[in-house]
Design an enzyme around this catalytic site. Structure first.
Site, mmCIF file in Angstrom:
data_model
loop_
_atom_site.group_PDB
_atom_site.id
_atom_site.type_symbol
_atom_site.label_atom_id
_atom_site.label_comp_id
_atom_site.label_asym_id
_atom_site.label_seq_id
_atom_site.Cartn_x
_atom_site.Cartn_y
_atom_site.Cartn_z
ATOM 1 N N SER A 12 41.028 41.471 55.081
ATOM 2 C CA SER A 12 41.406 41.731 53.689
ATOM 3 C C SER A 12 42.092 43.077 53.576
ATOM 4 O O SER A 12 41.551 44.102 54.012
ATOM 5 C CB SER A 12 40.156 41.733 52.809
ATOM 6 O OG SER A 12 40.488 42.302 51.552
ATOM 7 N N HIS A 37 43.828 38.032 53.894
ATOM 8 C CA HIS A 37 43.086 37.808 52.645
ATOM 9 C C HIS A 37 43.546 38.854 51.633
ATOM 10 O O HIS A 37 43.544 40.056 51.913
ATOM 11 C CB HIS A 37 41.595 37.939 52.956
ATOM 12 C CG HIS A 37 40.672 37.638 51.815
ATOM 13 N ND1 HIS A 37 40.289 36.360 51.479
ATOM 14 C CD2 HIS A 37 40.027 38.452 50.953
ATOM 15 C CE1 HIS A 37 39.451 36.394 50.454
ATOM 16 N NE2 HIS A 37 39.274 37.660 50.114
ATOM 17 N N ASP A 39 42.910 40.348 47.944
ATOM 18 C CA ASP A 39 41.928 40.437 46.861
ATOM 19 C C ASP A 39 42.574 40.941 45.579
ATOM 20 O O ASP A 39 42.943 42.107 45.469
ATOM 21 C CB ASP A 39 40.808 41.401 47.268
ATOM 22 C CG ASP A 39 39.869 40.772 48.272
ATOM 23 O OD1 ASP A 39 39.354 39.676 48.009
ATOM 24 O OD2 ASP A 39 39.647 41.385 49.335
ATOM 25 N N MET A 41 42.183 41.877 41.758
ATOM 26 C CA MET A 41 41.150 42.274 40.783
ATOM 27 C C MET A 41 41.818 42.775 39.508
ATOM 28 O O MET A 41 42.819 43.500 39.571
ATOM 29 C CB MET A 41 40.293 43.395 41.366
ATOM 30 C CG MET A 41 39.630 43.020 42.680
ATOM 31 S SD MET A 41 38.545 44.321 43.235
ATOM 32 C CE MET A 41 38.063 43.681 44.850
ATOM 33 N N HIS A 70 42.649 35.613 46.799
ATOM 34 C CA HIS A 70 41.331 35.515 46.165
ATOM 35 C C HIS A 70 41.436 36.174 44.794
ATOM 36 O O HIS A 70 41.473 37.400 44.688
ATOM 37 C CB HIS A 70 40.304 36.230 47.066
ATOM 38 C CG HIS A 70 38.917 36.292 46.511
ATOM 39 N ND1 HIS A 70 37.950 37.114 47.052
ATOM 40 C CD2 HIS A 70 38.326 35.633 45.490
ATOM 41 C CE1 HIS A 70 36.820 36.963 46.364
ATOM 42 N NE2 HIS A 70 37.022 36.075 45.414
ATOM 43 N N MET A 72 40.006 37.481 41.630
ATOM 44 C CA MET A 72 38.794 37.927 40.921
ATOM 45 C C MET A 72 39.258 38.378 39.546
ATOM 46 O O MET A 72 39.307 39.571 39.236
ATOM 47 C CB MET A 72 38.118 39.060 41.690
ATOM 48 C CG MET A 72 37.358 38.552 42.917
ATOM 49 S SD MET A 72 37.019 39.860 44.104
ATOM 50 C CE MET A 72 38.550 39.875 44.989
ATOM 51 N N MET A 141 30.728 34.333 48.127
ATOM 52 C CA MET A 141 30.632 35.794 48.112
ATOM 53 C C MET A 141 29.222 36.195 48.560
ATOM 54 O O MET A 141 28.240 35.713 48.002
ATOM 55 C CB MET A 141 30.869 36.353 46.703
ATOM 56 C CG MET A 141 32.265 36.188 46.133
ATOM 57 S SD MET A 141 33.578 37.176 46.885
ATOM 58 C CE MET A 141 32.834 38.735 47.181
ATOM 59 N N ASP A 179 32.564 36.008 52.341
ATOM 60 C CA ASP A 179 33.308 37.215 51.966
ATOM 61 C C ASP A 179 32.329 38.291 51.503
ATOM 62 O O ASP A 179 31.650 38.125 50.478
ATOM 63 C CB ASP A 179 34.287 36.839 50.845
ATOM 64 C CG ASP A 179 35.255 37.960 50.488
ATOM 65 O OD1 ASP A 179 35.201 39.024 51.134
ATOM 66 O OD2 ASP A 179 36.066 37.753 49.562
HETATM 67 C C1 DX5 Z 1 35.087 42.090 47.614
HETATM 68 C C2 DX5 Z 1 36.266 41.355 48.233
HETATM 69 C C3 DX5 Z 1 36.238 41.275 49.714
HETATM 70 C C4 DX5 Z 1 36.252 42.604 50.427
HETATM 71 C C5 DX5 Z 1 35.246 42.533 51.521
HETATM 72 O O1 DX5 Z 1 35.039 41.899 46.248
HETATM 73 O O2 DX5 Z 1 36.358 40.016 47.735
HETATM 74 O O3 DX5 Z 1 37.270 40.419 50.225
HETATM 75 O O4 DX5 Z 1 37.491 42.943 50.976
HETATM 76 O O5 DX5 Z 1 35.080 43.797 52.020
HETATM 77 P P1 DX5 Z 1 34.026 44.156 53.161
HETATM 78 O O6 DX5 Z 1 34.384 43.338 54.375
HETATM 79 O O7 DX5 Z 1 34.222 45.617 53.339
HETATM 80 O O8 DX5 Z 1 32.660 43.778 52.641
HETATM 81 ZN ZN ZN Z 2 37.834 38.585 48.810
#
Ligand code: DX5
Ligand code: ZN
Length: 232
Positions: A12, A37, A39, A41, A70, A72, A141, A179
């Site tokens: 990610s 990946h 993310d 947000m 992904h 969020m 998650m 994840d």
């Molecule tokens: C968290 C994200 C993850 C994040 C995981 O909300 O969805 O994809 O990058 O990070 P690590 O591997 O550091 O837990």
């Molecule tokens: Zn993620």
């Protein structure tokens, strides 16, 4: 070269230096991980902000990897067309954010992309029970979403076991991803639960030898790796 692996490792960019996403994607490609990946947000669904479709569009020509977006976000429907156009290969959204999840999945599929749903630690598998036949991907998650570098909540792996059982019983096709808190110490346990995709943020960008990290997370032994990769 991308390594063909039974378990997919998806680094990610959330844990990358945000002033150099291009460099981050090059590092992911160099590690032979097959997926990136991404993310997304929105500061509403989760208390953090990252990036929009423009980043995916700009990164797309730099890498042949599978782009796993992904979302969020509180209103995924409004963003899906833009991420599809920008070059996402797969888009997942949170069941906690939508009412008409089936329609959202259809929308992603109509745009020619793989469609997935993500569940936060407090959401049971039963919340997506009716949707299992329509899914390409379930993202479990194992931390509360919003930030990298958190510790995996081991009880969440029971959901992976259940999803694997339900897939077998129902003849479904979804991949199961984990994840949050994936690292060399937790990976074996995660794989043993039946996980197909391991998302890794901070462990990946912390690792000095990223190829070794990826093959370690995938559970590939050194000798198997050498057979696949003459460049090491
Ligand atoms: C968290 C994200 C993850 C994040 C995981 O909300 O969805 O994809 O990058 O990070 P690590 O591997 O550091 O837990
Ligand atoms: Zn993620």
């Amino acid at each position: 070269m991308i390594l063909v692996m039974a378990v997919i490792v998806a680094p990610s960019v959330l844990a990358a230096n945000f002033s150099d996403f291009a460099g981050a994607v090059r590092e992911i490609d160099g590690s032979q991980a097959p997926w990136v990946h991404l993310d997304v947000m929105d500061g509403r669904f989760v208390p953090n902000l990252t990036f929009g479709p423009k980043l995916v569009e700009d990164l797309r020509p730099l890498s042949g990897a599978f782009f796993d977006v992904h979302l969020m976000t509180a209103e995924p429907d409004s963003l899906i067309p833009a991420f599809a156009k920008a070059g996402a290969d797969q888009i997942s959204f949170h069941i906690e954010a939508v009412v008409h999840a089936h329609r959202t999945l259809e929308r992603i599929r109509e745009l020619g992309k793989a469609a997935g749903i993500s569940i936060v630690p407090s959401t049971p598998v039963s919340a997506i029970g009716e949707l299992l036949p329509f899914l390409d991907y379930v993202l479990v998650m194992t931390v509360n979403p919003g930030f990298g570098g958190q510790t995996l909540i081991p009880q969440c792996l029971d959901k992976v076991r259940l999803l694997a059982k339900l897939r077998e019983a129902g003849g479904y096709n979804y991949r199961i991803a984990v994840d949050g808190g994936v690292n060399p110490e937790t990976a074996a346990c995660i794989r043993d639960a039946g996980t197909d995709v391991l998302v890794t943020g901070s462990a990946f960008f912390r690792a000095l030898d990223k190829k070794a990290l990826v093959r370690g997370l995938a559970g590939i032994s050194n000798s198997e790796f050498k057979k696949n990769d003459s460049s090491t």
